[in-house]
Design a protein around this motif. Sequence first.
Motif, PDB file in Angstrom:
ATOM      1  N   ALA A  33       0.849  -1.196   0.000  1.00 22.52           N
ATOM      2  CA  ALA A  33       0.000   0.000   0.000  1.00 22.52           C
ATOM      3  C   ALA A  33       0.889   1.251   0.000  1.00 22.52           C
ATOM      4  O   ALA A  33       1.855   1.319  -0.748  1.00 22.52           O
ATOM      5  CB  ALA A  33      -0.975  -0.042   1.165  1.00 22.52           C
ATOM      6  N   ASN A  34       0.574   2.224   0.841  1.00 22.99           N
ATOM      7  CA  ASN A  34       1.456   3.386   0.995  1.00 22.99           C
ATOM      8  C   ASN A  34       2.596   2.963   1.910  1.00 22.99           C
ATOM      9  O   ASN A  34       2.444   2.891   3.131  1.00 22.99           O
ATOM     10  CB  ASN A  34       0.687   4.558   1.602  1.00 22.99           C
ATOM     11  N   ILE A 605       5.482   6.066  -1.388  1.00 22.15           N
ATOM     12  CA  ILE A 605       6.263   7.283  -1.557  1.00 22.15           C
ATOM     13  C   ILE A 605       7.570   6.996  -2.265  1.00 22.15           C
ATOM     14  O   ILE A 605       8.267   7.902  -2.674  1.00 22.15           O
ATOM     15  CB  ILE A 605       6.552   7.946  -0.204  1.00 22.15           C
ATOM     16  N   GLY A 606       7.927   5.730  -2.384  1.00 19.67           N
ATOM     17  CA  GLY A 606       9.160   5.380  -3.053  1.00 19.67           C
ATOM     18  C   GLY A 606       8.907   4.360  -4.132  1.00 19.67           C
ATOM     19  O   GLY A 606       7.791   4.123  -4.550  1.00 19.67           O
ATOM     20  N   SER A 607       9.951   3.753  -4.620  1.00 19.22           N
ATOM     21  CA  SER A 607       9.808   2.795  -5.700  1.00 19.22           C
ATOM     22  C   SER A 607       9.269   1.473  -5.193  1.00 19.22           C
ATOM     23  O   SER A 607       8.831   0.647  -5.963  1.00 19.22           O
ATOM     24  CB  SER A 607      11.169   2.553  -6.353  1.00 19.22           C
ATOM     25  N   GLY A 608       9.321   1.253  -3.876  1.00 17.19           N
ATOM     26  CA  GLY A 608       8.887  -0.019  -3.337  1.00 17.19           C
ATOM     27  C   GLY A 608       9.877  -1.136  -3.613  1.00 17.19           C
ATOM     28  O   GLY A 608       9.551  -2.298  -3.445  1.00 17.19           O
ATOM     29  N   SER A 609      11.077  -0.790  -4.043  1.00 11.02           N
ATOM     30  CA  SER A 609      12.040  -1.806  -4.442  1.00 11.02           C
ATOM     31  C   SER A 609      13.111  -2.001  -3.378  1.00 11.02           C
ATOM     32  O   SER A 609      13.506  -1.069  -2.685  1.00 11.02           O
ATOM     33  CB  SER A 609      12.689  -1.436  -5.771  1.00 11.02           C
ATOM     34  N   VAL A 610      13.554  -3.246  -3.253  1.00 10.34           N
ATOM     35  CA  VAL A 610      14.585  -3.616  -2.292  1.00 10.34           C
ATOM     36  C   VAL A 610      15.694  -4.352  -3.034  1.00 10.34           C
ATOM     37  O   VAL A 610      15.428  -5.299  -3.776  1.00 10.34           O
ATOM     38  CB  VAL A 610      14.009  -4.529  -1.186  1.00 10.34           C
ATOM     39  N   ASN A 611      16.901  -3.912  -2.865  1.00  4.09           N
ATOM     40  CA  ASN A 611      18.053  -4.638  -3.384  1.00  4.09           C
ATOM     41  C   ASN A 611      18.344  -5.755  -2.390  1.00  4.09           C
ATOM     42  O   ASN A 611      18.936  -5.535  -1.331  1.00  4.09           O
ATOM     43  CB  ASN A 611      19.251  -3.695  -3.526  1.00  4.09           C
TER      44      ASN A 611
END
Length: 736
Positions: A33-34, A605-611
């Motif tokens: 979600a957010n 608020i961000g890309s929702g991505s995790v390295n």
Amino acid sequence: MDKPKRRLDWWLVAILLLAAFLYAWNIWEAGSANDYYTAAVVSMTKSWHNFWYGAFDPAGFITVDKPPVALWFMAISGKIFGVYGWSVVLPSILFGIGSVYLIYAMVKRVFGAWPARLSALIMTLTPIVVADSRTNNMDATLVYFLLLATDCLFIAIQKKRPWLVLVSFALIGVSFNIKMLQAFMILPALLLFYWLASSQPWKKRLVTLVGAGAALAIFTLAWPLQVDSTSAADRPYIGSSQKNSVMDLAFGYNGSERLLGQTSGLGGTFGGLNSKNKGGFEGMPGGAPGSAATTKNGTTTKSNGTTTQNGTPPTGSKQGGTPPSGGTPPSGTNQGGTPPTGNKQGTTTKSKSNTTLTAQGGEGNFTPPTGSNRKGGFPGGTRRGGRGGMGAGGGAFNIGTAGPLRVFQSALGPQISWLLPMALIGFISSFVYYIDRKRKWWQLSLQQKHVGYWLAWLVPVMGFFSIASFFHPYYMIMLAPPIAALAGIGLYTMFKQFQGSWKHWTTYLLPVGIAITIALQAWYLTQYYTVAPWLLVIAGILVIAGLFATRLHRFRKIMVGATLVTILAAPGFWSITPTLAGESAGIPTAGPDLLSQGGNTSGGIGSGSVNSGLLKYVEAHQGSAKYLFAVSDASTAAPYIIKSGKAVMAIGGFNGTDPTLTLKQFKALVKKGELKYYYSSGRSGNSSIAAWVEKNGTKIAASKYGSTTSSTQSTNQRGGFGGMGGSGTLYKLTVK
């Protein structure tokens, strides 16, 4: 004598089931979600300390930018069911359904069943109500508590229970601790209604209002004063405030800056959100739209719809789930590459030496992108290109041009205003219909006082949003309750008046209301479709002609049904788009763009991505450190907190600009071993800390942890204000 049994209103049951479907279906696609608020929910489930303060990170370093009451419900849900996208959104869903019921109950108590059913149905089918009820933002919760306060006041007047007036105003105080000064928008309506509707002598009314004022002050200030009186060392920093104070947050970032334009927290003023710059804004770091180029280290560069980091352009490829900030990609493409033609796209170029930011247009300078023509959505139309930008409904900051008709403009109108003309005409109709002929002209009937209350809610809120400089389109949910109540009551009275004499002017209110409403709705449809607006206009003409032909004496039910279907078809379609798309976005919106994009690309608020490689590396090397690593902003930190459940320090809070730490304090944390790593994601933040890290930190080669990127959100919820994405520089920190 036995009390009459209450009969179950099956119309209400059907409306509530419709609301449950619209608000909850596909919510399992919510991802995180957010993610800004979901990260806070993760943190709040870790300790009572974090729960009380609404901490963003598990270490309790900083709070989110709102008070914690709405988050408390989310955290309780997360504690019971586990923290998932659907579990943190569940309270909003329930509050959204609850708001529909409260509208029904309040209207039925005074006006009867059919006005109540119509009002509840209109509330259910208001597009922004659907979108807000499907996210873990605070707005659905806020509206529920404002309606609960209203209901308490109505009951207090009806049953002559002054203590309920105190409860009503206390609930406004609770609402302040949901979304701060936004809750006070309906205070004038509450005060006016109580003074006009109460049967108490005026002296007793004054005493009751003094008590209500005390209840309001206590429940408003209890949490903020407790927090501000606590030593800063014993609580988190108050996110998005410039003075580490809840009261500064309330009257600054969440107060005057909403009206005048934001001057803190973003490194500049949102000057472009006024009528002069037609919806742009300046000074937002990290890839958000702006009205002018932003330079770093004295260098300004411009690109054409691409984003580069550390000198490596993405060349149209999808990178780390983060699209270029050059606008919303057309349907059928990955997030990245070239924006649709015709869109005044934002552009961002990032490298060590420069950061460039240019504006995305607002109401006055926006040209819809040239999308692919295709059948779909509203029946009978060829789809035009939608309104691109940040979010599917016209943009996270696209709020139109300031002025008295702003809420009718195409930036905000399709979210809220489909039935606004019917509500305004409905007020005239119902006010006249409920005149008590036995009283003097200035003596209002109970029904007139109630429709007056809803108008007193509607007009000041409309007035604020007509001139305010900084808000999001999804704030329009504040207008949904009065529009629903006035339109529902007004439709009922207009149908009654239409059966009257041709010589009476009120007879013509219904066809006039239908004509104006259909005209506005058709104009909204032209933003997306070519044939559908004409079909709607033809349907409206046929309905009006049918009304005049039958005068409702024959085929009454058929004509009433045809009228309702005609005026509710377009907003009903808009309302179902978030449901079909499985949207649960940080910037919630409704509209056909959601269907072509497969959901709102402005997710959190961000890309929702995790390295994942980087995460494994820092977890393996964290040791006894308090934080996994530090970053400049919350959008980069949020998905890592959700994924790991561990503390990531967002030094600058939501936007990267909160003055939480001095360089000396930062170095002290490093020296004590509480912080070992800093990730430079390319977003602006505390320049002195970033410069010290770059000069003294030891770069960790990306080959040591790899660059595998995963997402904490569904593919429908990626994007937003920018974030880490799949690239950046990790530094190991030491202090000699």
